[in-house]
Design a protein around this motif. Structure first.
Motif, mmCIF file in Angstrom:
data_model
loop_
_atom_site.group_PDB
_atom_site.id
_atom_site.type_symbol
_atom_site.label_atom_id
_atom_site.label_comp_id
_atom_site.label_asym_id
_atom_site.label_seq_id
_atom_site.Cartn_x
_atom_site.Cartn_y
_atom_site.Cartn_z
ATOM 1 N N ARG A 150 -58.347 -41.290 -10.057
ATOM 2 C CA ARG A 150 -57.573 -42.094 -9.100
ATOM 3 C C ARG A 150 -57.706 -41.563 -7.669
ATOM 4 O O ARG A 150 -57.102 -42.091 -6.739
ATOM 5 N N GLY A 151 -58.503 -40.482 -7.492
ATOM 6 C CA GLY A 151 -58.786 -39.968 -6.161
ATOM 7 C C GLY A 151 -57.703 -39.087 -5.557
ATOM 8 O O GLY A 151 -57.728 -38.799 -4.364
ATOM 9 N N PHE A 152 -56.756 -38.622 -6.384
ATOM 10 C CA PHE A 152 -55.690 -37.755 -5.872
ATOM 11 C C PHE A 152 -56.196 -36.328 -5.638
ATOM 12 O O PHE A 152 -55.680 -35.612 -4.780
ATOM 13 N N ILE A 153 -57.198 -35.900 -6.418
ATOM 14 C CA ILE A 153 -57.760 -34.548 -6.276
ATOM 15 C C ILE A 153 -59.274 -34.633 -6.423
ATOM 16 O O ILE A 153 -59.799 -35.622 -6.935
ATOM 17 N N SER A 154 -59.943 -33.564 -5.975
ATOM 18 C CA SER A 154 -61.400 -33.498 -6.133
ATOM 19 C C SER A 154 -61.724 -32.722 -7.410
ATOM 20 O O SER A 154 -60.863 -32.052 -7.990
ATOM 21 N N LEU A 155 -62.974 -32.770 -7.813
ATOM 22 C CA LEU A 155 -63.412 -32.042 -9.004
ATOM 23 C C LEU A 155 -63.236 -30.537 -8.799
ATOM 24 O O LEU A 155 -62.787 -29.824 -9.708
ATOM 25 N N GLU A 171 -60.935 -28.082 -11.112
ATOM 26 C CA GLU A 171 -61.490 -26.911 -11.808
ATOM 27 C C GLU A 171 -60.751 -25.635 -11.422
ATOM 28 O O GLU A 171 -60.477 -24.777 -12.280
ATOM 29 N N ARG A 172 -60.408 -25.503 -10.139
ATOM 30 C CA ARG A 172 -59.664 -24.321 -9.688
ATOM 31 C C ARG A 172 -58.274 -24.279 -10.336
ATOM 32 O O ARG A 172 -57.834 -23.237 -10.833
ATOM 33 N N ALA A 173 -57.606 -25.418 -10.389
ATOM 34 C CA ALA A 173 -56.271 -25.483 -10.996
ATOM 35 C C ALA A 173 -56.337 -25.183 -12.491
ATOM 36 O O ALA A 173 -55.459 -24.511 -13.049
ATOM 37 N N LEU A 187 -48.724 -26.877 -11.294
ATOM 38 C CA LEU A 187 -49.671 -26.067 -10.510
ATOM 39 C C LEU A 187 -50.236 -26.866 -9.332
ATOM 40 O O LEU A 187 -50.338 -26.350 -8.217
ATOM 41 N N LEU A 188 -50.594 -28.109 -9.598
ATOM 42 C CA LEU A 188 -51.173 -28.942 -8.551
ATOM 43 C C LEU A 188 -50.168 -29.210 -7.431
ATOM 44 O O LEU A 188 -50.526 -29.215 -6.249
ATOM 45 N N ILE A 189 -48.899 -29.393 -7.803
ATOM 46 C CA ILE A 189 -47.847 -29.587 -6.800
ATOM 47 C C ILE A 189 -47.631 -28.297 -6.019
ATOM 48 O O ILE A 189 -47.538 -28.302 -4.788
ATOM 49 N N ALA A 190 -47.562 -27.163 -6.749
ATOM 50 C CA ALA A 190 -47.325 -25.860 -6.110
ATOM 51 C C ALA A 190 -48.425 -25.527 -5.102
ATOM 52 O O ALA A 190 -48.162 -24.921 -4.052
ATOM 53 N N GLU A 191 -49.653 -25.925 -5.402
ATOM 54 C CA GLU A 191 -50.772 -25.644 -4.505
ATOM 55 C C GLU A 191 -50.884 -26.691 -3.402
ATOM 56 O O GLU A 191 -51.788 -26.629 -2.563
ATOM 57 N N GLY A 192 -50.002 -27.677 -3.427
ATOM 58 C CA GLY A 192 -49.996 -28.700 -2.380
ATOM 59 C C GLY A 192 -51.128 -29.707 -2.500
ATOM 60 O O GLY A 192 -51.463 -30.384 -1.526
ATOM 61 N N LEU A 193 -51.702 -29.803 -3.683
ATOM 62 C CA LEU A 193 -52.834 -30.718 -3.884
ATOM 63 C C LEU A 193 -52.380 -32.147 -4.168
ATOM 64 O O LEU A 193 -53.095 -33.104 -3.847
ATOM 65 N N GLN A 198 -44.845 -37.739 -6.258
ATOM 66 C CA GLN A 198 -45.087 -39.169 -6.444
ATOM 67 C C GLN A 198 -46.490 -39.418 -7.015
ATOM 68 O O GLN A 198 -46.669 -40.239 -7.922
ATOM 69 N N ASP A 199 -47.499 -38.682 -6.488
ATOM 70 C CA ASP A 199 -48.860 -38.813 -7.015
ATOM 71 C C ASP A 199 -48.904 -38.434 -8.488
ATOM 72 O O ASP A 199 -49.543 -39.105 -9.301
#
Length: 202
Positions: free
Chosen positions: A17-22, A26-28, A42-48, A52-53
Motif C-alpha cells: 500500500r506504499g506506507f513503507i519501503s522494502l 527489512e530493517r524493522a 516497531l514501525l510506529i516507534a521508528e516513525g515509519l 492510522q496507517d
C-alpha cells in the motif's frame, strides 16, 4: 517470490500500500527478531508509519484473511456440491433411460395415443438432468468467486432433491402405466425438481 501467505502479513500489506519501503520493512523485521515487539509497534516507534496507517493496513490484512477463508470454504463446499450433483445427474439419466426403453414397448390402448403422451412426459422430465448440467456451471462460478453462501444454498437444494428423487423412484417402481394423466402428473415431478435447481443457480 512472495507467496500468498506472506502477502497477507502486515508488513507486506503496508509495503504493497506504499506506507513503507522494502528497506524499511527489512530493517524493522531484523529489529523484531532481536526482541518480542509486534511489527506494527516497531514501525510506529521508528516513525515509519502512523497509527492510522497501521489501522488501515490491519483492516486490509483482516479483509484478505477473510477472503482467504471464504475461498477455502467455497472450494470445500464446491467439491461436495459437485459430487452430489454428478450423482444426481447419473441417477436421473439412468432412470429416464430405463423408462424410455419401457414405454415404446407398450401398445397404445386408444386412438388418442397414450404412449405418445407418456413419451412426451419423459421428454419434459429431461429438464431435470438439463438443470443439473446448468448447476455444474453455477458451482464452478461460485467456487471461482469464493461464494460459499451460494454454494450452501445450492447444496441444500440438491440434498432435498436427492431425498425427493429417492421417494419418486420408490413411488414409480410399482406404478401403473395407466391412466395416462396420472403418469404425466408423476413425471412432472422431475421437471419441477429441475425448476427448483435452476432457481438455486440464479
Amino acid at each position: 517470490m512472495i507467496n500468498e501467505q506472506e502477502k497477507r502479513r502486515i508488513g507486506q500489506v503496508l509495503l504493497q500500500r506504499g506506507f513503507i519501503s522494502l528497506e524499511q520493512l527489512e530493517r524493522a523485521l531484523r529489529h523484531q527478531k532481536q526482541g518480542s515487539e509486534r511489527l506494527g509497534k516497531l514501525l510506529i516507534a521508528e516513525g515509519l508509519v502512523s497509527e492510522q496507517d497501521l489501522a488501515l493496513g490491519l483492516t486490509r490484512q483482516a479483509r484478505l484473511r477473510h477472503d482467504d477463508r471464504k475461498l477455502k470454504s467455497a472450494r470445500m463446499l464446491a467439491g461436495s456440491t459437485e459430487k452430489l450433483r454428478m450423482d444426481l445427474e447419473k441417477q436421473s439419466l439412468d432412470l429416464l433411460k430405463e423408462w424410455q426403453q419401457r414405454v415404446p414397448r407398450i401398445p397404445d390402448r386408444e386412438a388418442g395415443g397414450e404412449r405418445k403422451k407418456r413419451d412426451a412426459a419423459l421428454r419434459q422430465a429431461m429438464d431435470f438432468p438439463r438443470a443439473l448440467a446448468v448447476a455444474r456451471e453455477a458451482i464452478e462460478t461460485a467456487k471461482r468467486k469464493g461464494d460459499p453462501g451460494r454454494l450452501r444454498r445450492l447444496l441444500s437444494v440438491l440434498k432435498q432433491v436427492e431425498k425427493d428423487l429417492e421417494a419418486f423412484r420408490q413411488a414409480i417402481a410399482g406404478a401403473s402405466f395407466h391412466p395416462v394423466h396420472e403418469w404425466v402428473a408423476r413425471w412432472q415431478f422431475l421437471q419441477d425438481c429441475g425448476k427448483d435447481i435452476q432457481r438455486a443457480c440464479v
